[in-house]
Design an enzyme around this catalytic site. Sequence first.
Site, short mmCIF file in Angstrom:
data_model
loop_
_atom_site.label_atom_id
_atom_site.label_comp_id
_atom_site.label_asym_id
_atom_site.label_seq_id
_atom_site.Cartn_x
_atom_site.Cartn_y
_atom_site.Cartn_z
CB SER A 62 4.00 -12.05 -17.07
OG SER A 62 4.95 -12.51 -17.98
CB ALA A 63 6.80 -16.53 -15.32
CG HIS B 70 8.41 -5.52 -26.07
ND1 HIS B 70 8.78 -4.35 -26.68
CD2 HIS B 70 7.37 -5.20 -25.26
CE1 HIS B 70 8.00 -3.37 -26.27
NE2 HIS B 70 7.13 -3.87 -25.42
CB ILE C 74 3.79 -10.14 1.83
CG1 ILE C 74 4.57 -10.29 0.51
CG2 ILE C 74 3.05 -8.82 1.89
CD1 ILE C 74 3.67 -10.50 -0.71
N GLY D 184 0.79 -1.24 0.00
CA GLY D 184 0.00 0.00 0.00
C GLY D 184 0.82 1.28 0.00
CB THR E 148 -0.87 -8.43 -14.13
OG1 THR E 148 -0.58 -7.81 -15.38
CG2 THR E 148 0.08 -9.61 -13.96
CE LYS F 77 0.96 -9.89 -9.96
NZ LYS F 77 0.69 -9.38 -8.57
CG ASP G 196 4.94 -1.18 0.87
OD1 ASP G 196 4.14 -0.98 -0.07
OD2 ASP G 196 6.18 -1.20 0.73
CE1 TYR H 268 13.19 0.01 -23.50
CE2 TYR H 268 11.38 -1.37 -22.75
CZ TYR H 268 12.50 -0.61 -22.48
OH TYR H 268 12.91 -0.48 -21.19
P1 NAD Z 1 4.66 -0.84 -7.38
O1 NAD Z 1 5.94 -1.47 -7.82
O2 NAD Z 1 4.48 0.62 -7.59
O3 NAD Z 1 4.41 -1.12 -5.84
C1 NAD Z 1 4.67 -2.36 -5.24
C2 NAD Z 1 4.66 -2.17 -3.73
O4 NAD Z 1 4.87 -3.43 -3.11
C3 NAD Z 1 5.76 -1.23 -3.21
O5 NAD Z 1 5.24 -0.32 -2.28
C4 NAD Z 1 6.76 -2.18 -2.55
O6 NAD Z 1 7.47 -1.58 -1.47
C5 NAD Z 1 5.83 -3.28 -2.07
N1 NAD Z 1 6.54 -4.55 -1.88
C6 NAD Z 1 7.42 -5.14 -2.73
N2 NAD Z 1 7.87 -6.28 -2.21
C7 NAD Z 1 7.24 -6.44 -1.02
C8 NAD Z 1 7.28 -7.43 -0.01
N3 NAD Z 1 8.05 -8.54 -0.13
N4 NAD Z 1 6.51 -7.27 1.10
C9 NAD Z 1 5.74 -6.15 1.25
N5 NAD Z 1 5.68 -5.18 0.34
C10 NAD Z 1 6.42 -5.32 -0.78
O7 NAD Z 1 3.54 -1.69 -8.12
P2 NAD Z 1 2.10 -1.27 -8.69
O8 NAD Z 1 2.24 -0.83 -10.08
O9 NAD Z 1 1.42 -0.40 -7.70
O10 NAD Z 1 1.38 -2.70 -8.72
C11 NAD Z 1 0.65 -3.18 -7.59
C12 NAD Z 1 0.05 -4.55 -7.93
O11 NAD Z 1 -0.81 -4.43 -9.07
C13 NAD Z 1 1.08 -5.60 -8.28
O12 NAD Z 1 0.69 -6.83 -7.72
C14 NAD Z 1 1.02 -5.67 -9.80
O13 NAD Z 1 1.41 -6.93 -10.28
C15 NAD Z 1 -0.45 -5.39 -10.04
N6 NAD Z 1 -0.76 -4.80 -11.35
C16 NAD Z 1 -0.10 -3.68 -11.77
C17 NAD Z 1 -0.42 -3.11 -13.00
C18 NAD Z 1 0.29 -1.88 -13.48
O14 NAD Z 1 0.09 -1.48 -14.64
N7 NAD Z 1 1.08 -1.19 -12.67
C19 NAD Z 1 -1.42 -3.70 -13.80
C20 NAD Z 1 -2.08 -4.85 -13.33
C21 NAD Z 1 -1.75 -5.39 -12.11
P1 TYD Z 2 5.84 -0.83 -18.95
O1 TYD Z 2 5.39 0.45 -18.34
O2 TYD Z 2 7.14 -1.40 -18.53
O3 TYD Z 2 4.65 -1.87 -18.75
P2 TYD Z 2 4.53 -3.40 -19.29
O4 TYD Z 2 4.46 -4.16 -18.02
O5 TYD Z 2 3.28 -3.42 -20.09
O6 TYD Z 2 5.70 -3.76 -20.08
O7 TYD Z 2 5.90 -0.66 -20.53
C1 TYD Z 2 4.75 -0.32 -21.29
C2 TYD Z 2 5.12 -0.40 -22.76
O8 TYD Z 2 6.10 0.62 -23.03
C3 TYD Z 2 5.74 -1.71 -23.16
O9 TYD Z 2 5.33 -2.04 -24.49
C4 TYD Z 2 7.24 -1.43 -23.16
C5 TYD Z 2 7.29 0.03 -23.57
N1 TYD Z 2 8.45 0.79 -23.02
C6 TYD Z 2 9.29 1.49 -23.88
O10 TYD Z 2 9.10 1.50 -25.12
N2 TYD Z 2 10.36 2.16 -23.35
C7 TYD Z 2 10.60 2.16 -22.01
O11 TYD Z 2 11.61 2.78 -21.59
C8 TYD Z 2 9.73 1.45 -21.13
C9 TYD Z 2 9.97 1.43 -19.66
C10 TYD Z 2 8.66 0.78 -21.68
#
Ligand code: NAD
Ligand code: TYD
Length: 334
Positions: free
Chosen positions: A149-150, A274, A60, A8, A124, A152, A33, A205
Amino acid sequence: MRVLVTGGAGFIGSHFVKYALQVHPDWHVTNLDKLSYAGNLDNLTDLADPARHQFVKGDIADHELVTRLWSHGVDIVVNFAAETHVDRSILWADDFIKTDVLGAFTLLEAARQFGVNKFIQVSTDEVYGSIASGSFTEESPLNPRNPYSASKAGADRLAYAYFTTHNVPVTITRCSNNFGPNQYPEKFIPLFITNAIEGKPLPLYGDGRNIRDWIYAEDHCAAIDFLITHGKTGETYNIAGGNEVENIEIARAIVRKLGKPESLIQLVKDRPGHDRRYSLDAGKLAALGWRPNRDFPAALDATIDWYVQNESWWRKIKSGEFKKYYAAQYGSRL
Ligand code: NAD
Ligand code: TYD
């Protein structure tokens, strides 16, 4: 209601904590966290009611700590905690296995032993892998193609197994790419916004034509909150923004809005493995009555404005650990 939110202090988790305290006056949130590089207490400075929020710094995957937290009782768990950046998982995969898989396992074990009414495993869309045309439904096979992703996918299916085997009341969510304020600037949209503000190259990329479906983080949080009440136990729900956009279009929108030259956008060596396109069919969630409500271009504009107005938030990050990652990731590309 006693709610355990993990992760959080991260991007989406902190939005969820703020959202939950605002819309549920009877919720008491324990926020566990680890404060990894991505965790940031600056994300939690404007809580609606700080008295109903308790922050606990910890892992966690720490069985003893998780057990101690559970001894006060937990009604709902929302597991956001994870290592989340694909490029880091390509460089350094071990923490992904430790947190995303073993951490989820530790929480599921505690839920099995000590009980819970609802366990939301935040998964995800990336667990499905890439799709050339059409959209993934919840029944589509999983085909994760990078260590993030693996790991997750491992947690996603482990959560399901704890439902089928041990009756832990798990609901799994698979959301598309999030964007919005407070996203760590290693991710595509905040990296490109902040690099553009700094006049640095925007490393796109491959051919820049990869497609992601984008959702505003607050919409993702609202969907999770909706599923806590309306989602069925043992079920998985896709959460989509319905905004499929090529990366290059987003890069162009960012430089245009900031009044920067398009020459800042540089095509660089592609990410290994990618995924070309992500696309979700969110009909199952829509049938329950939930849809996202933020318009993509307006939400992207608001996000760019936020980074312009909150330079101190991201400059602090970019001047710290981020530098080491940036050098490892882009040193040979730019
Ligand atoms: P983030 O990297 O910004 O935040 C992750 C948080 O988890 C951080 O605050 C970190 O300190 C904490 N954390 C890491 N390891 C930990 C541990 N061992 N114990 C306790 N806390 C720990 O990530 P986010 O983008 O906010 O993503 C949050 C969740 O949503 C993740 O599970 C991610 O897979 C999922 N998700 C993200 C997206 C996206 O686009 N960002 C999309 C779909 C799902
Ligand atoms: P990202 O934010 O890393 O999310 P995802 O988990 O979907 O890969 O990247 C989003 C898209 O942007 C993905 O196609 C990779 C691309 N990308 C770039 O082209 N340049 C960059 O520096 C980054 C970080 C991502």
